[in-house]
Design a protein around this motif. Sequence first.
Motif, PDB file in Angstrom:
ATOM      1  N   SER A  90     -13.597   0.047  13.348  1.00  0.00           N
ATOM      2  CA  SER A  90     -14.852  -0.139  13.685  1.00  0.00           C
ATOM      3  C   SER A  90     -15.062  -1.762  13.371  1.00  0.00           C
ATOM      4  N   GLY A  91     -14.440  -2.629  13.418  1.00  0.00           N
ATOM      5  CA  GLY A  91     -14.467  -3.920  13.173  1.00  0.00           C
ATOM      6  C   GLY A  91     -14.383  -4.209  11.821  1.00  0.00           C
ATOM      7  N   SER A  92     -13.870  -3.325  10.562  1.00  0.00           N
ATOM      8  CA  SER A  92     -14.107  -3.659   9.210  1.00  0.00           C
ATOM      9  C   SER A  92     -12.694  -3.130   8.785  1.00  0.00           C
ATOM     10  N   LEU A  93     -12.446  -3.740   7.566  1.00  0.00           N
ATOM     11  CA  LEU A  93     -11.046  -3.492   7.198  1.00  0.00           C
ATOM     12  C   LEU A  93     -11.305  -2.537   6.151  1.00  0.00           C
ATOM     13  N   ARG A  94      -9.859  -1.585   5.769  1.00  0.00           N
ATOM     14  CA  ARG A  94      -9.996  -0.565   4.644  1.00  0.00           C
ATOM     15  C   ARG A  94      -8.648  -0.666   3.958  1.00  0.00           C
ATOM     16  N   SER A  95      -8.619  -0.783   2.876  1.00  0.00           N
ATOM     17  CA  SER A  95      -7.451  -0.967   2.157  1.00  0.00           C
ATOM     18  C   SER A  95      -6.778   0.425   1.991  1.00  0.00           C
ATOM     19  N   THR A  96      -5.408   0.284   2.439  1.00  0.00           N
ATOM     20  CA  THR A  96      -4.745   1.399   2.116  1.00  0.00           C
ATOM     21  C   THR A  96      -3.706   1.551   1.019  1.00  0.00           C
ATOM     22  N   GLY A  97      -3.663   0.708   0.181  1.00  0.00           N
ATOM     23  CA  GLY A  97      -2.911   0.632  -0.890  1.00  0.00           C
ATOM     24  C   GLY A  97      -2.453  -0.866  -1.014  1.00  0.00           C
ATOM     25  N   TYR A  98      -1.525  -1.041  -1.839  1.00  0.00           N
ATOM     26  CA  TYR A  98      -1.111  -2.575  -2.165  1.00  0.00           C
ATOM     27  C   TYR A  98       0.414  -2.740  -2.732  1.00  0.00           C
ATOM     28  N   VAL A  99       0.746  -3.989  -2.823  1.00  0.00           N
ATOM     29  CA  VAL A  99       2.397  -4.316  -3.322  1.00  0.00           C
ATOM     30  C   VAL A  99       2.031  -4.375  -4.622  1.00  0.00           C
ATOM     31  N   THR A 100       2.969  -3.583  -5.451  1.00  0.00           N
ATOM     32  CA  THR A 100       3.095  -3.689  -6.808  1.00  0.00           C
ATOM     33  C   THR A 100       4.116  -4.423  -7.344  1.00  0.00           C
ATOM     34  N   SER A 101       5.177  -4.602  -6.524  1.00  0.00           N
ATOM     35  CA  SER A 101       6.171  -5.704  -7.029  1.00  0.00           C
ATOM     36  C   SER A 101       6.749  -6.263  -5.921  1.00  0.00           C
ATOM     37  N   SER A 102       7.048  -7.620  -6.100  1.00  0.00           N
ATOM     38  CA  SER A 102       7.740  -8.366  -4.943  1.00  0.00           C
ATOM     39  C   SER A 102       8.792  -9.464  -5.680  1.00  0.00           C
ATOM     40  N   TYR A 103       9.887  -9.562  -4.889  1.00  0.00           N
ATOM     41  CA  TYR A 103      10.674 -10.705  -5.412  1.00  0.00           C
ATOM     42  C   TYR A 103      11.613 -10.853  -4.277  1.00  0.00           C
TER      43      TYR A 103
END
Length: 935
Positions: free
Chosen positions: A869-882
């Motif tokens: 509906s034109g908006s963004l919703r968070s579904t989680g996130y990156v915890t570690s990245s290398y």
Amino acid sequence: MTAWRTEGGTAIDRTRPLRFTFDGKMVDGFAGDTVASALLAGGVSVLGRSFKYHRPRGLWGAGVEEPNALVDIVGAMPNTRATQVPAADGLAVRSVNADPSAEKDRHAFLDAFSRFIPAAFYYKTFMFPDWHLFEPRIRQMAGLGTLDAGLREPSFAEQVNHHCDVLVVGAGPSGLLAARKALREGRRVVLCDDGRQVGGSLLHRAATIEGKPGAEWAADVAAELVEAGALVLAGTTAFGIYDHRLIGLSQKGADGAPDRLWRVRAGSTVLATGAIERPLPFGNNDLPGIMSAEAALVYLRRFGVVAGRKIVVATNNGLAYEAAEALAGTGAEVTVVDYRPDAPAPTGLRVLKGLTVVSASGRGTVSAVRLSNGSVLEADAVLVSGGFTPTVHLYCQAQGKLDWRDDILAFVPGRPVEGVEVVGAAAGDFGLPAELAEGATRDFGIVAAWPKPGAKERVWIDLQNDVTAKDVELAVRENFVSVEHLKRYTTLGMATDQGKTSNVNGLALMAEITGRRIPEVGTTTYRPPFTPVPLASFAGARSGTLMNPLRRLPLEREHRADGAVFREYGGWLRPAYYGEGPAEARIQAEAAAARKGIALFDGSPLGKIEVIGPDAAPFLDFIYYNTVSTLSPGRCRYGFILSEAGNIYDDGVLVRLDENRFVVSCSSSHVAGVHALLEEWRQDRFDRSRIFIHNATAEMATLTVSGREAPALIAALGLNAALDDAALPHMAVVSGAFEGAPVRIARVSFTGERSYEISVPADHAAALWSRLRREGEAYGATLLGLEALMILRAEKGYVVIGKDTDGTSRPMDFGLAAPLERKKVEFIGRRSLITEDAARADRRQFVGLEAVDGKGALPTGAHGIERASGSLRSTGYVTSSYFSPALQRPIALGLIERGLSRMGDVIELQHLKEVRHARIVAPCAFDPEGGRLHA
């Protein structure tokens, strides 16, 4: 007000002059002065502005009762009483609630609108359209002191726990007598007093005790107490009585010493806290120059300051006459207005009997008073004594109940409180104790002089909170007739005042309006602290490394010699990487070398908490999410520890050394927390005689050898242990020795390579590390810092608690549901795992993330997004990245909604408005079969 210095002053040293500023103007004083006494002597009449109406206010009292002279000590302490701050050379003092100064306040115009802003006006006026529109500005105007942006951090404040047989609060004549008596009975005594010198009223009132002047007797008794081993604490306020006879004492540091918070548990407590003089109610009784008669006597005899040259002393009791006579002796013109028509008066004083003060007048400061017979007396100082209120705050905090005494018109302690005795003026006995009295006793002879409703001029009941008699009348009209409602409706006796000067007059007016007696109205609840205590005292010696002590490795010196660059990890100072050059390049090189050859790593901070005893196994079954009692001796098992909410608190390897001895190897940053958790549950539901816990983390160093050639290097150490795969398979442990010291060798891995963790007594760590370095040269062993280790573990999908978990992560979010289904015994958090929330299908689950957009490594913290509906919703996130040097591509881990059931899906992520794309994959990106653990 034309106060002036005279000869004398027992508290000051005239050979040591000093200067400080008040609102930018220079003020002279002497060592021993308080800020208040120096300002009074310097002719400063207006020390502050009233809380609500910004009326000019001057000194009222000389101690903790002072309601008006609140000041900021620039760069040190806001909102402190000028009467309790020692004057010091170079001090910068600023009035509060005044702009730009107390003398000239641009908000003084508010007083002209006082009829429109009575008690609780803001509750009624600013409700429409929304209180929150007005709240910020109202709160800004209502504030008193200003927290200085340049406030220097206090060095620290000490905290002391102390036990004694008798704690005596108050070092006046009654307190000194009680302390001496207890000491002579062989009891351990602590005596405290908020004054900088013991003696209480003996320091300013004339008395002869045991043939000595009162002040000299007090000094001699104090010396006797100290010589006999009693603890005498001057400048120390007892601010609260708490459960189980805990009394809090706040000691102000002197001569550069830090403040100190005392937590005292005493067998019994004697409260010799004295009494506070009450104001007299009359029109404009808040003008600067109107002061407590008792305070004026203090300023005269202790600081050599005469309150004025033309003085009116208004009193309804006999205790004010000593002040009147003493001031008259300096040459000041003194007139006593005694409310008692038949009062006995000393000769040599002008006394007007049976008259009352109706109102005061003056521009800025008091200049005259009008009496009940219509006459007017000129005055530059009006000293009032409306009787004395026993200081019963601590008694009431100890759950004591008060009784009313008509003979002194005051509340006094009623029923006995176990372990608490109240003596002296605090008990309503305003003369010297009978054991000490010599000659005539003081004439109190008080008569009622309560505020009356319907006064034409404003009569102030509470000077600190700007409460007038009209405010009390308004509260009654609006049916706030309960004393607790009165307090909250008008702010009478609230905040730091705690009713010290205002309470009884307010209760008397409420009683008069409602047709009740004062004891029928009752009293409000006295709450600690009795006077404000600096927050630094409650914090104690907890700032910088004292707040969170930095822990150091036994091998720090060796790592520095090897070129380690240190960073803090979980409270430990540890090598992040080794060598010179760009950090990222060095970290990548270490991770690559660890995959190709042998790596040496210092894992000493890993937890080594021993759990010992016949019930150790069932105890650990309760502690762990996994079943651990089935673990065979000499074996290890990875497991989770949960919180009671079912969330993952820690993970790690549990080692079983024998039938009744385990080692909990928890995360480095969680050692203290896990240790506390083990102790808590051991005491809560298990037999403490069958379980023993010992935290050996600091006693042992743990050095790790990782890589395919690790067995050869370990064998070269001569550890006197069977190290072949049959005796020491993966997830097993054996014992050995190194240079005569016992060692424990565990075959566990946090790198995904064949690894050995060697735990050795900390004082042998340097020798073992040196041997590893020397023997490792033949295998090209590399040193591994923590940053490279994080890459290796991320390649394997190994979890770091607190980094790859959040405060809601549960074992099922990591695909570990079997223990919940199979485990038969109770464990911490079990009930929370069978809730509706724990079974939600949209929980964030632990997965790998593979960047598919060719833009490099995903940003840590980037959020998975869904567009709806034109908006963004968070579904989680990156915890570690290398970037993985072994795989030559970026890798990442994350917590993503429904992640375990969405393998292969490509999702959008967003970080700082940049959109990225990644595929959900299994967490383990390197050697998923685990072959390298056994190679």
